[in-house]
Design an enzyme around this catalytic site. Structure first.
Site, PDB file in Angstrom:
ATOM      1  N   TYR A 166       0.832  -1.213   0.000  1.00 39.13           N
ATOM      2  CA  TYR A 166       0.000   0.000   0.000  1.00 39.13           C
ATOM      3  C   TYR A 166       0.871   1.269   0.000  1.00 39.13           C
ATOM      4  O   TYR A 166       0.683   2.161  -0.833  1.00 39.13           O
ATOM      5  CB  TYR A 166      -0.895  -0.050   1.245  1.00 39.13           C
ATOM      6  CG  TYR A 166      -1.771   1.144   1.481  1.00 39.13           C
ATOM      7  CD1 TYR A 166      -2.889   1.385   0.683  1.00 39.13           C
ATOM      8  CD2 TYR A 166      -1.514   2.039   2.520  1.00 39.13           C
ATOM      9  CE1 TYR A 166      -3.713   2.472   0.919  1.00 39.13           C
ATOM     10  CE2 TYR A 166      -2.326   3.126   2.766  1.00 39.13           C
ATOM     11  CZ  TYR A 166      -3.431   3.340   1.959  1.00 39.13           C
ATOM     12  OH  TYR A 166      -4.245   4.422   2.193  1.00 39.13           O
ATOM     13  N   LYS A 170       1.461   3.827  -3.252  1.00 40.67           N
ATOM     14  CA  LYS A 170       0.981   5.212  -3.093  1.00 40.67           C
ATOM     15  C   LYS A 170       2.158   6.203  -3.228  1.00 40.67           C
ATOM     16  O   LYS A 170       1.977   7.314  -3.727  1.00 40.67           O
ATOM     17  CB  LYS A 170       0.289   5.393  -1.740  1.00 40.67           C
ATOM     18  CG  LYS A 170      -1.087   4.727  -1.637  1.00 40.67           C
ATOM     19  CD  LYS A 170      -2.198   5.581  -2.224  1.00 40.67           C
ATOM     20  CE  LYS A 170      -3.570   5.071  -1.812  1.00 40.67           C
ATOM     21  NZ  LYS A 170      -4.682   5.853  -2.357  1.00 40.67           N
TER      22      LYS A 170
HETATM   23  N1  LIG Z   1      -9.327   5.688   5.812  1.00 42.94           N
HETATM   24  C1  LIG Z   1      -8.112   6.131   6.098  1.00 42.94           C
HETATM   25  O1  LIG Z   1      -7.699   6.234   7.285  1.00 42.94           O
HETATM   26  C2  LIG Z   1      -7.170   6.527   4.998  1.00 42.94           C
HETATM   27  C3  LIG Z   1      -5.879   6.957   5.357  1.00 42.94           C
HETATM   28  C4  LIG Z   1      -5.011   7.360   4.359  1.00 42.94           C
HETATM   29  C5  LIG Z   1      -5.423   7.332   3.032  1.00 42.94           C
HETATM   30  N2  LIG Z   1      -6.662   6.898   2.706  1.00 42.94           N
HETATM   31  C6  LIG Z   1      -7.053   6.909   1.283  1.00 42.94           C
HETATM   32  O2  LIG Z   1      -8.329   7.493   1.145  1.00 42.94           O
HETATM   33  C7  LIG Z   1      -9.044   6.880   0.069  1.00 42.94           C
HETATM   34  C8  LIG Z   1     -10.373   6.344   0.566  1.00 42.94           C
HETATM   35  O3  LIG Z   1     -10.148   5.504   1.675  1.00 42.94           O
HETATM   36  P1  LIG Z   1     -11.333   4.719   2.398  1.00 42.94           P
HETATM   37  O4  LIG Z   1     -10.861   4.415   3.766  1.00 42.94           O
HETATM   38  O5  LIG Z   1     -12.611   5.432   2.196  1.00 42.94           O
HETATM   39  O6  LIG Z   1     -11.309   3.367   1.545  1.00 42.94           O
HETATM   40  P2  LIG Z   1     -12.404   2.181   1.462  1.00 42.94           P
HETATM   41  O7  LIG Z   1     -13.415   2.347   2.534  1.00 42.94           O
HETATM   42  O8  LIG Z   1     -11.627   0.916   1.419  1.00 42.94           O
HETATM   43  O9  LIG Z   1     -13.106   2.426   0.063  1.00 42.94           O
HETATM   44  C9  LIG Z   1     -12.392   2.202  -1.109  1.00 42.94           C
HETATM   45  C10 LIG Z   1     -13.209   2.673  -2.287  1.00 42.94           C
HETATM   46  O10 LIG Z   1     -12.457   2.386  -3.469  1.00 42.94           O
HETATM   47  C11 LIG Z   1     -13.322   1.686  -4.358  1.00 42.94           C
HETATM   48  N3  LIG Z   1     -12.574   0.843  -5.276  1.00 42.94           N
HETATM   49  C12 LIG Z   1     -11.832  -0.262  -5.005  1.00 42.94           C
HETATM   50  N4  LIG Z   1     -11.342  -0.784  -6.135  1.00 42.94           N
HETATM   51  C13 LIG Z   1     -11.819  -0.009  -7.148  1.00 42.94           C
HETATM   52  C14 LIG Z   1     -11.685  -0.047  -8.541  1.00 42.94           C
HETATM   53  N5  LIG Z   1     -11.000  -1.007  -9.166  1.00 42.94           N
HETATM   54  N6  LIG Z   1     -12.307   0.896  -9.279  1.00 42.94           N
HETATM   55  C15 LIG Z   1     -13.045   1.873  -8.680  1.00 42.94           C
HETATM   56  N7  LIG Z   1     -13.214   1.967  -7.356  1.00 42.94           N
HETATM   57  C16 LIG Z   1     -12.601   1.030  -6.604  1.00 42.94           C
HETATM   58  C17 LIG Z   1     -14.262   0.883  -3.463  1.00 42.94           C
HETATM   59  O11 LIG Z   1     -15.380   0.480  -4.209  1.00 42.94           O
HETATM   60  P3  LIG Z   1     -16.115  -0.949  -4.033  1.00 42.94           P
HETATM   61  O12 LIG Z   1     -17.231  -0.693  -3.051  1.00 42.94           O
HETATM   62  O13 LIG Z   1     -16.592  -1.264  -5.396  1.00 42.94           O
HETATM   63  O14 LIG Z   1     -15.105  -1.914  -3.495  1.00 42.94           O
HETATM   64  C18 LIG Z   1     -14.553   1.950  -2.401  1.00 42.94           C
HETATM   65  O15 LIG Z   1     -15.521   2.859  -2.846  1.00 42.94           O
HETATM   66  C19 LIG Z   1      -8.122   5.794  -0.465  1.00 42.94           C
HETATM   67  O16 LIG Z   1      -7.403   6.268  -1.583  1.00 42.94           O
HETATM   68  C20 LIG Z   1      -7.178   5.517   0.696  1.00 42.94           C
HETATM   69  O17 LIG Z   1      -5.925   5.021   0.289  1.00 42.94           O
HETATM   70  C21 LIG Z   1      -7.550   6.494   3.662  1.00 42.94           C
END
Ligand SMILES: NC(=O)c1ccc[n+]([C@@H]2O[C@H](COP(=O)([O-])OP(=O)(O)OC[C@H]3O[C@@H](n4cnc5c(N)ncnc54)[C@H](OP(=O)(O)O)[C@@H]3O)[C@@H](O)[C@H]2O)c1
Length: 273
Positions: A166, A170
């Site tokens: 990851y 990134k």
């Molecule tokens: N949460 C945190 O603490 C955190 C921290 C640092 C960075 N981030 C970044 O913030 C962003 C959102 O995080 P999150 O926690 O909301 O993630 P999440 O809950 O795991 O959601 C991931 C999203 O990406 C979609 N996705 C996965 N594979 C895909 C594909 N092939 N094409 C299109 N969409 C796809 C999923 O859709 P499906 O429902 O279809 O699977 C879902 O809507 C990410 O880029 C993550 O790296 C998050």
């Protein structure tokens, strides 16, 4: 009437983007999801009627080209803000450290290649598909959601040895964002790699990825303790998706062409927590 496309909008931060942006009826809000039907049902439950959903998979270039064409019909042929939020994480290997892959070479290879496909190549597919629409905007802002884990300085300071795939993919993505900025600064297109902070999106995740085994609990504990050591003033409580998106939006709004290509946190600086 600003227009927004949020890619990977089905749940977590992506869905929260749709929710917040749609609260302003002057916005044109478009969400891309792999399975729009599920999101449509959730929007209906939340009584949100002014979001357009389009099918789009970041690993499928044809779906993104088709989505951009459909989005252009909704916006009149331009796009002000593209937010590439989607991420693919393999929780089978997410908590492994580099040497844990000894004897698990196939798992490492498969996970790395899957991650490259969605989280790196998929982002390039997405940006290139929507670029013709962004070029026609007067705002021209492209934001790619990254993570503080991709910051090499933080990696050096910390004792967190997991999230190898990851973090490294990134980090590569941050370089890709800088390359886009180098190419397209002259056209006035503003690129940003943006970390959303530590955010609790577990409520929306598939159950198997959030059920914490003692092993995962230990790793998360190590992470929180280490973050607290590096950032003594941090309250050690994850942000809500609502607060994170509010802060992310503030950073995007403040972005100017002079800062294009930057890798910033939700604070607008290099404070990742
Ligand atoms: N949460 C945190 O603490 C955190 C921290 C640092 C960075 N981030 C970044 O913030 C962003 C959102 O995080 P999150 O926690 O909301 O993630 P999440 O809950 O795991 O959601 C991931 C999203 O990406 C979609 N996705 C996965 N594979 C895909 C594909 N092939 N094409 C299109 N969409 C796809 C999923 O859709 P499906 O429902 O279809 O699977 C879902 O809507 C990410 O880029 C993550 O790296 C998050």
């Amino acid at each position: 009437m600003p227009s927004y496309v949020v890619v990977g909008a089905s749940r977590g931060l992506g869905y929260e983007w749709l929710r917040q942006l749609s609260s302003d009826p002057t916005n044109t809000v478009i969400g891309l999801a792999r399975t729009p039907k599920n999101v449509q049902e959730r929007l209906a439950t939340d009584k949100i009627s002014n979001v357009h959903l389009i099918q789009g998979d970041m690993s499928d270039n044809a779906s993104l080209i088709a989505a951009a064409e459909e989005a252009g019909k909704l916006t009149g042929g331009s796009l002000d803000y593209l937010i590439v939020n989607g991420v693919s994480v393999n929780y089978e290997e997410h908590f492994l450290s580099p040497t844990d892959y000894i004897g698990k070479e196939d798992l490492l290879t498969t996970s790395m290649l899957d991650s490259v496909k969605v989280n790196l190549i998929g982002v390039i597919f997405t940006i290139n598909a929507f670029l013709p629409l962004v070029r026609k905007s007067s705002i021209k802002k492209i934001t790619v959601i990254s993570t503080g884990f991709a910051d090499r300085d933080l990696a050096e300071k910390s004792t967190i040895s997991f999230a190898v795939t990851y973090s490294s993919i990134k980090a590569a993505l941050n370089v890709v964002v800088a390359k886009y900025a180098a190419e397209l600064k002259g056209e006035g297109i503003i690129f940003l790699a943006l970390s959303p902070g530590v955010v609790d999106t577990s409520a929306d995740k598939p159950k198997q990825s959030t059920e914490m085994s003692p092993y995962v609990k230990e790793k998360v504990g190590i992470m929180m303790t280490d973050f607290k050591r590096i950032y003594p003033d941090w309250v050690a409580v994850p942000l809500t998706p609502t607060r994170s998106v509010e802060m992310q939006k503030g950073v995007i709004d403040e972005m100017t062409i002079e800062k294009t290509g930057a890798f910033l946190s939700h604070h607008g600086n290099k404070n990742w927590l």
